[in-house]
Design a protein around this motif. Sequence first.
Motif, mmCIF file in Angstrom:
data_model
loop_
_atom_site.group_PDB
_atom_site.id
_atom_site.type_symbol
_atom_site.label_atom_id
_atom_site.label_comp_id
_atom_site.label_asym_id
_atom_site.label_seq_id
_atom_site.Cartn_x
_atom_site.Cartn_y
_atom_site.Cartn_z
ATOM 1 N N TRP A 104 -26.838 69.198 -46.655
ATOM 2 C CA TRP A 104 -27.196 69.641 -47.939
ATOM 3 C C TRP A 104 -27.000 68.685 -49.141
ATOM 4 O O TRP A 104 -27.814 68.067 -49.937
ATOM 5 C CB TRP A 104 -27.167 71.136 -48.141
ATOM 6 N N TRP A 105 -25.689 68.650 -49.203
ATOM 7 C CA TRP A 105 -24.981 67.789 -50.466
ATOM 8 C C TRP A 105 -25.097 66.385 -50.532
ATOM 9 O O TRP A 105 -25.306 65.604 -51.277
ATOM 10 C CB TRP A 105 -23.562 68.301 -50.727
ATOM 11 N N VAL A 106 -25.292 65.650 -49.166
ATOM 12 C CA VAL A 106 -25.781 64.469 -49.102
ATOM 13 C C VAL A 106 -27.201 64.285 -49.476
ATOM 14 O O VAL A 106 -27.345 63.040 -50.291
ATOM 15 C CB VAL A 106 -25.559 63.969 -47.772
ATOM 16 N N CYS A 107 -28.033 64.975 -49.477
ATOM 17 C CA CYS A 107 -29.391 64.876 -49.659
ATOM 18 C C CYS A 107 -29.363 65.088 -51.261
ATOM 19 O O CYS A 107 -30.109 64.395 -51.988
ATOM 20 C CB CYS A 107 -30.267 65.982 -48.757
ATOM 21 N N GLU A 108 -28.592 65.904 -51.667
ATOM 22 C CA GLU A 108 -28.355 66.456 -53.099
ATOM 23 C C GLU A 108 -28.000 64.868 -53.699
ATOM 24 O O GLU A 108 -28.505 64.631 -54.815
ATOM 25 C CB GLU A 108 -27.676 67.513 -53.635
ATOM 26 N N TRP A 109 -26.863 64.306 -53.160
ATOM 27 C CA TRP A 109 -26.349 62.956 -53.923
ATOM 28 C C TRP A 109 -27.453 61.961 -53.958
ATOM 29 O O TRP A 109 -27.789 61.291 -54.872
ATOM 30 C CB TRP A 109 -25.398 62.567 -53.137
ATOM 31 N N ILE A 110 -28.184 61.801 -52.816
ATOM 32 C CA ILE A 110 -29.421 60.923 -52.646
ATOM 33 C C ILE A 110 -30.176 60.916 -53.714
ATOM 34 O O ILE A 110 -30.788 60.104 -54.552
ATOM 35 C CB ILE A 110 -29.871 60.862 -51.188
ATOM 36 N N VAL A 111 -30.708 62.339 -53.800
ATOM 37 C CA VAL A 111 -31.909 62.648 -55.113
ATOM 38 C C VAL A 111 -31.064 62.443 -56.355
ATOM 39 O O VAL A 111 -31.642 61.742 -57.264
ATOM 40 C CB VAL A 111 -32.285 63.900 -54.831
ATOM 41 N N ARG A 112 -29.952 62.760 -56.588
ATOM 42 C CA ARG A 112 -29.413 62.575 -58.164
ATOM 43 C C ARG A 112 -29.244 61.109 -58.291
ATOM 44 O O ARG A 112 -29.487 60.615 -59.326
ATOM 45 C CB ARG A 112 -28.076 63.271 -58.245
ATOM 46 N N GLN A 113 -28.880 60.423 -57.263
ATOM 47 C CA GLN A 113 -28.446 58.828 -57.599
ATOM 48 C C GLN A 113 -29.422 57.973 -57.431
ATOM 49 O O GLN A 113 -29.549 56.923 -57.959
ATOM 50 C CB GLN A 113 -27.257 58.646 -56.646
ATOM 51 N N ARG A 114 -30.328 58.069 -56.360
ATOM 52 C CA ARG A 114 -31.590 57.311 -56.167
ATOM 53 C C ARG A 114 -32.875 57.811 -56.303
ATOM 54 O O ARG A 114 -33.774 57.008 -55.962
ATOM 55 C CB ARG A 114 -31.360 56.787 -54.693
ATOM 56 N N GLY A 115 -33.018 59.045 -56.504
ATOM 57 C CA GLY A 115 -34.372 59.726 -56.755
ATOM 58 C C GLY A 115 -34.921 60.383 -55.491
ATOM 59 O O GLY A 115 -34.623 59.914 -54.447
ATOM 60 N N GLU A 116 -35.794 61.351 -55.864
ATOM 61 C CA GLU A 116 -36.298 62.289 -54.523
ATOM 62 C C GLU A 116 -36.973 61.253 -53.530
ATOM 63 O O GLU A 116 -37.018 61.446 -52.320
ATOM 64 C CB GLU A 116 -37.216 63.164 -54.942
ATOM 65 N N GLN A 117 -37.736 60.122 -54.171
ATOM 66 C CA GLN A 117 -38.553 59.309 -53.240
ATOM 67 C C GLN A 117 -37.645 58.619 -52.480
ATOM 68 O O GLN A 117 -38.351 58.158 -51.224
ATOM 69 C CB GLN A 117 -39.406 58.360 -54.278
ATOM 70 N N THR A 118 -36.471 58.374 -52.640
ATOM 71 C CA THR A 118 -35.722 57.610 -51.826
ATOM 72 C C THR A 118 -35.074 58.633 -50.553
ATOM 73 O O THR A 118 -35.062 58.046 -49.440
ATOM 74 C CB THR A 118 -34.364 57.171 -52.334
ATOM 75 N N LEU A 119 -35.308 59.732 -50.828
ATOM 76 C CA LEU A 119 -34.910 60.863 -49.533
ATOM 77 C C LEU A 119 -36.047 60.524 -48.713
ATOM 78 O O LEU A 119 -35.652 60.558 -47.531
ATOM 79 C CB LEU A 119 -34.725 62.366 -50.147
ATOM 80 N N TRP A 120 -37.290 60.818 -49.230
ATOM 81 C CA TRP A 120 -38.436 60.750 -48.353
ATOM 82 C C TRP A 120 -38.677 59.410 -47.558
ATOM 83 O O TRP A 120 -38.865 59.277 -46.447
ATOM 84 C CB TRP A 120 -39.780 61.215 -48.928
ATOM 85 N N ALA A 121 -38.203 58.242 -48.358
ATOM 86 C CA ALA A 121 -38.224 57.033 -47.795
ATOM 87 C C ALA A 121 -37.268 56.660 -46.566
ATOM 88 O O ALA A 121 -37.625 56.155 -45.591
ATOM 89 C CB ALA A 121 -38.168 56.149 -48.857
ATOM 90 N N LEU A 122 -35.983 57.595 -46.798
ATOM 91 C CA LEU A 122 -34.998 57.408 -45.783
ATOM 92 C C LEU A 122 -35.570 58.145 -44.378
ATOM 93 O O LEU A 122 -35.235 57.413 -43.305
ATOM 94 C CB LEU A 122 -33.858 58.059 -46.186
ATOM 95 N N LEU A 123 -36.311 59.074 -44.625
ATOM 96 C CA LEU A 123 -36.927 59.941 -43.467
ATOM 97 C C LEU A 123 -37.886 59.088 -42.704
ATOM 98 O O LEU A 123 -37.751 58.849 -41.375
ATOM 99 C CB LEU A 123 -37.577 61.187 -43.666
ATOM 100 N N ASP A 124 -38.824 58.436 -43.644
ATOM 101 C CA ASP A 124 -39.864 57.345 -43.286
ATOM 102 C C ASP A 124 -39.178 56.170 -42.573
ATOM 103 O O ASP A 124 -39.578 55.511 -41.414
ATOM 104 C CB ASP A 124 -40.811 56.933 -44.166
ATOM 105 N N GLY A 125 -37.835 55.743 -42.957
ATOM 106 C CA GLY A 125 -37.354 54.637 -42.624
ATOM 107 C C GLY A 125 -36.750 54.623 -40.852
ATOM 108 O O GLY A 125 -36.801 53.950 -40.102
#
Length: 475
Positions: free
Chosen positions: A406-427
């Motif tokens: 959870w907190w890794v995803c929270e860090w990704i969203v805060r630092q790189r934006g929510e779109q990066t989280l979904w792009a990572l899944l797609d990656g």
Amino acid sequence: MPIAADRRRRALPVLALLVGLGCLTACGSDPVEPDGSASVGPDDASASSEPSSTGAPNARIDPTTTPVPGAPAAPTTPRPVHPDVASSLQAVLDERAAAVLAHDEDRFRRVLTPGGELATTESGYFANVTQLPLSAFSYRLLPESLVRLDDDYWGVVELTTRLGAFDRAPVRTLDRFRFTPTRSGFAISATTDAEWEREHLGRPEPWDVDDAGQVRDLTVVSAPGVLGVFDAGTAPLGPRTARIASAALADIASRVPYAWPRATAFYALSDPGYLDGFDRLPGGDPQALDAIAFTVAAGPDDATVASERFTLSPAATGLLGQRRPGDLARLVRHELAHVAVGTHDDAAPVWLREGVAEWLSMQAVPAPRWRVPARIVAEARDRRLTMPTDAAFNGAGAAAHYALGWWVCEWIVRQRGEQTLWALLDGFAGAAQDPSGETAVLRRHLGLTVDQLARRGAALMVREIAEPSTPRLAG
């Protein structure tokens, strides 16, 4: 027990969901037996060897196992099957299906042999299945499976059903029925063959007659976007749980960018043994789980996903009676996150797909109310939290693994934006066959290794949760 102990569904054999192809053509007038039963005989003009449904058949249960028709152990030698018998038996099945769609229990009973345990269990099955929003329900006898034992016939039956908007496609399932001759034709004398089903089928649906010949007393409750199935022990919780699930679905639907049906069915049963029917459960212990999200395949020979569902454990529904009913809402949001993301995270590591579900489940909770057990925060502070492998994720320390994800995803969203989280899944989805695997995807999208990412997530958890001025710890 962790609030969100895993319920990942891809590795699970899919539950057997019965579903139909289209409209049923009912038989003509039914000859009535002196004992009150009705049957369709070989000379009935409406009998047909073709299934009466329209459309293309779809499938059922565990996509890795195709049931093979076979005869049960019997002291007598199977006798030849007359070619006309199949069409007569199909007509009996058509009449049964038409009775279900018409919600006509008298008509349903007329194609059963009268009296005894069969009448009781089939009445329970009828009461259960007619509560479902069936947009299709039909049977097809597999003539090549017919075996005659004395005067009776055993045959494998394909049932096709569809739960309206809650299924993306019809689902075919297989069962084994026994047919007994009457003075005017045939009637159904058994709808289960326990030995055959144990060998060929997976866990039955809650509304089915199980391999011990028992049937649950179910209550089906609907709310916008959700269909809840409850048994006698959980029925009083049905309306409230359905409302919680409906609100959770609306929340998840507003946050997940992927296309999905935005409707799902879920089960909340008091029977702890129901979870035992799942193979390869995360962590291996069904009693340690709060819920499981799972797929329903289109059929035994078709792994197409017909629907995504989840089931709550008895412990999870018990949260309604505790001081923090919000925990149940969070758990439901976690499961619905898996339903909404669907196959998009199949190639992702477990820490990411469970982390995304946990992160989504928390977005409806104000940050000041976020809680992490004190012992997990202490591990994070002491830098003892590391990213687990897929195999270890649901083992010892599972609660800490969920929190770190959870907190890794929270860090990704805060630092790189929510779109990066979904792009990572797609990656990960796009690199499923990449031998360099996780490392390459993380470097490409984040420029970090998994260990570096874990340290950043753990540090954020400590900063946000463990400040002395913010007493948000839950021990």
